[in-house]
Structure formats: structure tokens, C-alpha cells
Write an enzyme that holds these catalytic residues in place. Sequence first.
Site, mmCIF file in Angstrom:
data_model
loop_
_atom_site.group_PDB
_atom_site.id
_atom_site.type_symbol
_atom_site.label_atom_id
_atom_site.label_comp_id
_atom_site.label_asym_id
_atom_site.label_seq_id
_atom_site.Cartn_x
_atom_site.Cartn_y
_atom_site.Cartn_z
ATOM 1 N N GLU A 46 0.824 -1.100 0.043
ATOM 2 C CA GLU A 46 0.201 -0.049 -0.114
ATOM 3 C C GLU A 46 0.953 1.227 -0.183
ATOM 4 O O GLU A 46 1.800 1.148 0.742
ATOM 5 C CB GLU A 46 -0.811 -0.076 1.252
ATOM 6 N N SER A 139 -11.704 -0.033 -5.649
ATOM 7 C CA SER A 139 -11.175 0.625 -6.835
ATOM 8 C C SER A 139 -12.320 0.714 -7.961
ATOM 9 O O SER A 139 -12.365 0.541 -9.024
ATOM 10 C CB SER A 139 -10.275 -0.115 -7.827
ATOM 11 N N SER A 140 -13.714 1.412 -7.333
ATOM 12 C CA SER A 140 -14.558 1.344 -8.370
ATOM 13 C C SER A 140 -14.227 2.502 -9.425
ATOM 14 O O SER A 140 -14.620 2.416 -10.589
ATOM 15 C CB SER A 140 -15.821 1.919 -7.526
ATOM 16 N N GLU A 177 -7.891 9.651 -14.552
ATOM 17 C CA GLU A 177 -8.104 10.026 -12.896
ATOM 18 C C GLU A 177 -7.359 11.112 -12.399
ATOM 19 O O GLU A 177 -7.598 11.945 -11.848
ATOM 20 C CB GLU A 177 -8.083 8.716 -12.200
ATOM 21 N N ASP A 189 -4.254 0.250 -9.406
ATOM 22 C CA ASP A 189 -5.412 -0.104 -9.568
ATOM 23 C C ASP A 189 -5.919 -0.544 -10.749
ATOM 24 O O ASP A 189 -6.415 -1.517 -11.208
ATOM 25 C CB ASP A 189 -6.358 1.055 -9.110
HETATM 26 C C1 GLA Z 1 -5.184 4.175 -4.313
HETATM 27 C C2 GLA Z 1 -4.604 4.731 -5.331
HETATM 28 C C3 GLA Z 1 -3.478 3.579 -5.578
HETATM 29 C C4 GLA Z 1 -2.594 3.231 -4.716
HETATM 30 C C5 GLA Z 1 -3.369 3.244 -3.264
HETATM 31 C C6 GLA Z 1 -2.650 2.971 -2.335
HETATM 32 O O1 GLA Z 1 -6.174 3.059 -4.405
HETATM 33 O O2 GLA Z 1 -5.421 4.551 -6.431
HETATM 34 O O3 GLA Z 1 -2.615 3.986 -6.877
HETATM 35 O O4 GLA Z 1 -1.655 4.415 -4.429
HETATM 36 O O5 GLA Z 1 -4.303 4.143 -3.041
HETATM 37 O O6 GLA Z 1 -1.700 1.820 -2.095
#
Ligand code: GLA
Length: 401
Positions: A46, A139-140, A177, A189
Site C-alpha cells: 500500500e 477501486s470503483s 483519473e 488499480d
Molecule cells: C489508491 C490509489 C492507488 C494506490 C493506493 C494505495 O487506491 O489509487 O494508486 O496508491 O491508493 O496503495
Amino acid sequence: MASPGGTPAAEGSPTPSGLARWFGECYGREPDLIWHAPGRVNLIGEHTDYNGGLVLPFALARGVLAAVAGRGDGLLEVRSRQAPREAASVRLDRLQPGSVTGWAGYAAGAAWALRTAGYEVPGTSIAVDSDLPIGAGLSSSAALCCAIVSVLAALAARAGARMPSRTEIAAMARSAEADYVGMPCGIMDQSASMLCEAGHALLLDCGSGKSSLVPIDPAAVGLQVVMASTGVPHVLADGQYAARREQCQQAAELLGVAVLREVTDVSALTVLPDPVLLRRARHVVTESSRVAQAARLLRAGRLADCGGLLSASHASLRDDFEVSWPAADRAVEAALSAGALGARMTGGGFGGCVLVLLPADRRAAAKEAICGALADGAAEAGVWFLTAEPAPAAREVWVSR
Ligand code: GLA
């Protein structure tokens, strides 16, 4: 998309034929193509993607369906079954970052990113449907952008254009995005949505762009990976995410490296004068090493042994990166006390869900413990539990006859 706290519907999930019917009701014709792009679960890794580090996500079966048909008036019209009254219509030659806001901004951004990359996007009607909860850290938004970039590119390819590679589509979806909507996300994502395979996690080196598939089959070893909502929706565009990126960049500059991934030894971080920057950098360095260890364990068929790494990741995100939130901390502790092997917050932070690795026979106990720990307020928001099984990447699911 479903409401942030809403229980993701198991039955009633969108189908290509259902969306094709609704498309007909909206636009008076059938769509030319429909693509599905999945959401993702990040097993571990993360806040490493924008630091050039490693991530280990897998795709979910849930995702976004996007249906399209060309039209002759130079307009991009988008409709969502989750917000049927909020149709947005924009002239393609007037698409500018920020010119469309709200959920439709992601769709407009996808068309804008394709055009910016040199692809012809003719007038198009789009309808989308989804079974991914918004604001849950699944990740919608990336799935929405991937579905629309893919389906528009496939439509252009039918007219003779070159179909971009999956990596190129992921990059365009990220640009939608980051550059159109203004959320400076990394590439994890979108890569998960475009590159994963069923039964596998994706080990992605976000610095080199190299990736490999790592087998993962929780059920085969009596385990489950469960996503549990905390009743707190996350909002990434509120500045905290961008602030963490900025701090990582500052730390990298002070350490004389392009990205923090280049640092592998935490003792090198002691030269950082600011204790906050030191903690941020320590998270990134230790997290990258946890991802590498988790990938090795998975390759050796030792998913159960990843539990400790997941919990260590949570502690690091909570104490060093400071992106966890009280309900997530309580949910993680409750899950562990109920026999989970490991648990952690997942996604950007400040809301969303927690990931729990547990023996299948501990599921009911963990659910009860988490619901008890979140009782204040989260219960009304509807705590949900979702078993995450590694699913395929984005794909075409419907073509007009
Ligand atoms: C969000 C972002 C990703 C990543 C995560 C953290 O989901 O879209 O690119 O940085 O946070 O790991």
C-alpha cells in the site's frame, strides 16, 4: 454504483444483456460493444505504487460494465444505472480537464485520455452498470475508467484503429483519473483491472512496469480473503493522499534518490531530519520488502504464513504512514482476536474496508467480532463482508450481431 455503506448485492449483479436492454431504453438502439472491468483487492503493497515499489493486488469478480454505440453528432453522452437521473452530455471537441464533474467526470476523462493519446473518439453513447460499492477501497473509479477506455478503444479498433495494449489502457485510465479528475493516483488499480488473471495475484513492479502472475487459491487451503466494510467511506481527492505523495517525494529528494523504492535499508533513513518524513519513508521501504516476502510465500504455497505480513502492513500504515482510521484499527484487532491469521486496512486509507485473511471456519466469529467492534454507527451504515476470489482482468463481454 452502490451507495458507500450499502451491502454489495450478491444476486442482482449486472449482466451484459440487462445493460444492453437498459441501453436500448436510454438510447433507442442496441449497443455495439460491452466491456467488463473488475475492481481489485490489494493483498499487500500500500502506497508503494507511486514510489516505484511493488504491489500484489488481485482482480475481483465485481466490477463495472460499460456499453457503447457510436453516434453522429460529436457528443459523448454517459448514463449510469446507479444514478439514472444524472446523464451527462459533452461535446468531444470541448473536453477539457475538469469540464465534467461528479461520476461522469471519470467517463469524460477516459474519452479525454484516449484522445490525448492520439486515438479518434467519435460521438458515442455510453451506459454503465456496476456492483462495486463506491468509497470502499475496491477501486470503483479505476474500474470505471478501465471499462470505458477499453470499450471506446475497442469501438475505434472496429473502425480500423490500432487496439492499444492492456498496459497502455491502464496508463490511459490512470491519466483520466490523475490528469482529468485530479486524483493523483498511482498505477496499481488500473494495472490490476487490466492485467490480472483468475486464480492469481499480480506482482507488479511499479518502477520498471514489469509484472508476473502469482498463484493464489485461498479455498484450496481452507482459507478465505474477506473484505469487511468499516462503514466509513473513503475520499481520496480530499488532499491527504496528495499530501502523502508530496512527503514521499520530499523524502526521496533529501535522500538523493528518484523514488523511495531505491532505498532498501531502513538504516539509510536516519539522515532524514524530519521525523514525519522518516516515518513515511520507513513505511514505503518496509512495505516493499513485505510485498516481496509475501510473493515468495505465495509461490511456495504458503498463503497462511502471509498473515503476519498483512498485520505488520497495517501497523505500518497506522503508525508510520498515518492513513488508517479508528474503525479500521478496531476491525483489524477484532478480526485478529477472533482467529484471523492477518488483517489490514486496504486502499488509499481514511475510510473503506479492511482485508482479513482467515481460516474459513473463523469467518462467522470474525464477522461477529468486527460488527461488535464497529457497533457505534457503522452498524446503521451496514457492515458487509465480501469473500474476495481472484478473478480475470477486463474483457469484452458483448458484441452486437
Ligand atoms: C489508491 C490509489 C492507488 C494506490 C493506493 C494505495 O487506491 O489509487 O494508486 O496508491 O491508493 O496503495
